[in-house]
Design an enzyme around this catalytic site. Structure first.
Site, PDB file in Angstrom:
ATOM      1  N   SER A 160       5.371   6.324  -2.779  1.00 12.99           N
ATOM      2  CA  SER A 160       4.724   5.035  -2.506  1.00 12.99           C
ATOM      3  C   SER A 160       5.125   4.400  -1.183  1.00 12.99           C
ATOM      4  CB  SER A 160       5.007   4.041  -3.645  1.00 12.99           C
ATOM      5  OG  SER A 160       4.182   4.336  -4.756  1.00 12.99           O
ATOM      6  N   LYS A 171       2.205   3.368   0.937  1.00 15.53           N
ATOM      7  CA  LYS A 171       1.521   2.067   0.917  1.00 15.53           C
ATOM      8  C   LYS A 171       1.905   1.195   2.107  1.00 15.53           C
ATOM      9  CE  LYS A 171       0.909   2.009  -4.093  1.00 15.53           C
ATOM     10  NZ  LYS A 171       1.816   3.078  -4.561  1.00 15.53           N
ATOM     11  N   SER A 191       3.480  -2.272  -6.009  1.00 17.18           N
ATOM     12  CA  SER A 191       3.228  -0.878  -5.634  1.00 17.18           C
ATOM     13  C   SER A 191       2.114  -0.297  -6.492  1.00 17.18           C
ATOM     14  CB  SER A 191       4.495  -0.032  -5.773  1.00 17.18           C
ATOM     15  OG  SER A 191       4.354   1.183  -5.060  1.00 17.18           O
TER      16      SER A 191
END
Length: 457
Positions: free
Chosen positions: A40, A43, A100
């Site tokens: 993640s 992101k 997230s």
């Protein structure tokens, strides 16, 4: 008995990278250029592109986004969005940064580029423009996918750009919780934020293939350190290792160092590509294109921003000079000038005739004064301020962008930059009290600082 474990649960490769955020100086590196699964941390780039899109007028924070079936079907962590649901763009950003959320990240990519695959290509182009030479993105959320790889060095570079390129949005990463529209969500990095002094971001990540990843930033006094870890074995051990690396960074970094911000890349979004096509088509259709209204796509304006700002200033000066001339003529005989049917010799004759008439009695003086004031100002003596900036160009740039996004509210207002001891004030002048109040309320609703300025007595 020997049990063979699948590769996906074996320990992920470890990498680390630490820099002095102020100068970019490397303070520690281990396997920093090994291409690994970012999880993640992806992101961070999804959000960087989103901030870039907002800045360049592709989308606004209050744009309503319709959630696709593809976005709604993403695996956790997710916000729980439903197919067909509509939600403001600002809440997708919050959910991706703090929670997230994979469904929010996918929705961001789809609204900006039409599909997640196209958005991933844009992410990779943006990464190259930032100097992230060993990074390739295949999706907007970071779930494991073949070829979706980055490095500790590249992710640290991205974290530094988020900090300095978009400081107005950086506070998102330090929020312990945030309102994501459909519910309040907690920060996946809340343990480090709570337990490490000065920590204010940035992003966590976990998949089986990646292990526990984290890009962390902390500030103490004049010093700021960014540390990145790939391949942690658990949240606890990862956070402990990051804390050690941050401590190492603060010990090794000098107390005072010149701030050298990274260079912001040239905007290369879909709107930038589309505007070139529109210009070419216009030239092919006619050797003398028709003038376009201000409601047309605003992107071409930013191609020659300096020229537009300078032209706007010239127009403002011409308008100001014209107002002075009208005032002078109207104070002599406003009625003679206003009744002139067309610009020929007749208005001049009427004006000379009016000058030849006897002077009015003292009691008649207030009448032309009232007419003159109404004809030139209409009571538009109020102004609004939208910030103070370090140089004139930045103030002019903000004024132009604001004028384009709030044309209906700011109709008739003039852009004005005033030099002060501590910077340059960006003002809109020539407003009524009602229009000034309305403009400020609308700008504040979009998180733009604004206050009204009453006419001087």
């Amino acid at each position: 008995m020997v049990v063979a474990l699948p590769l996906s649960v074996s320990a992920a490769p470890y990498a680390a990278y630490v820099i002095d955020a102020r100068s970019g100086e490397v303070l520690h590196a281990r396997n920093a250029d090994t291409r690994l699964h970012p999880a993640s941390l992806t992101k961070m780039m999804t959000l960087y592109v989103a901030f870039q899109a907002i800045e360049n007028g592709e989308i606004s924070l209050d744009t309503g986004v319709k959630i696709s079936g593809n976005a709604a079907a993403e695996q956790p962590s997710k916000l729980g969005l439903r197919s067909g649901q509509r939600i403001k763009f600002r809440y997708l950003i919050r959910a991706a940064a703090v929670k997230s959320a994979n469904d929010a990240a996918t929705a961001i990519g789809e609204i900006l580029e039409g599909s997640e695959a196209a958005f991933a290509r844009r992410m990779t182009r943006t990464a190259k423009s930032l100097g992230m030479s060993k990074t390739t993105f295949k999706n907007a959320h970071g779930l494991t996918e073949s070829g979706h790889l980055s490095t500790a060095r590249d992710m640290t570079t991205l974290g530094r750009h988020l900090l300095y390129d978009y400081p107005d949005y950086y506070n998102l990463f330090s929020r312990r919780t945030t309102d994501a529209g459909v519910k309040t969500v907690p920060n996946t990095n809340r343990r480090l934020l709570a337990n490490y002094k000065g920590a204010d971001g940035i992003k966590t990540g976990y998949t089986r293939a990646a292990g526990f990843n984290l890009v962390a930033s902390a500030e103490r006094g004049n010093e700021r350190i960014i540390a990145t870890v790939f391949g942690g074995r658990s949240t606890t051990t990862r956070n402990a290792r990051v804390a050690e690396l941050l401590d190492m960074g603060f010990k090794r970094a000098p107390s005072r160092v010149a701030l050298r911000k990274p260079s912001k890349p040239v905007y290369g979004g879909s709107r930038a590509k589309a505007k070139t096509i529109r210009v070419v088509r216009a030239v092919k259709k006619s050797p003398r294109p028709r003038a376009r209204s201000l409601t047309a796509d605003i992107a071409p304006v930013f191609v020659s921003l300096k020229d537009d700002v300078q032209q706007a200033l010239v127009e403002a000066q011409i308008e100001s000079a014209a107002n002075v001339q009208v005032t002078q003529v109207a104070s002599v005989s406003a009625t003679a000038v206003l009744r002139s049917p067309k610009p020929n010799a007749r208005p001049k004759a009427l004006l000379l005739a009016s000058l030849a008439q006897p002077k009015p009695e003292p009691r008649a003086q207030p009448a032309p004064q009232v007419v003159t004031r109404i004809s030139t100002s209409g009571g538009r003596h109020w102004a609004i301020n939208i910030g103070r900036y370090p140089n004139r160009y930045k103030a002019e740039r903000v004024l132009l962008k604001t004028a384009l996004s709030e044309m209906s509210t700011l109709d008739g207002a003039r852009r004005s930059v005033s030099k002060r001891k501590t910077g340059y004030d960006a003002n809109f002048v020539g407003l009524t009290r009602e229009s000034a109040d309305l403009a400020c309320r609308r700008l504040q609703a979009r998180n733009v600082q604004c206050f009204t300025i009453a006419p001087s007595s």
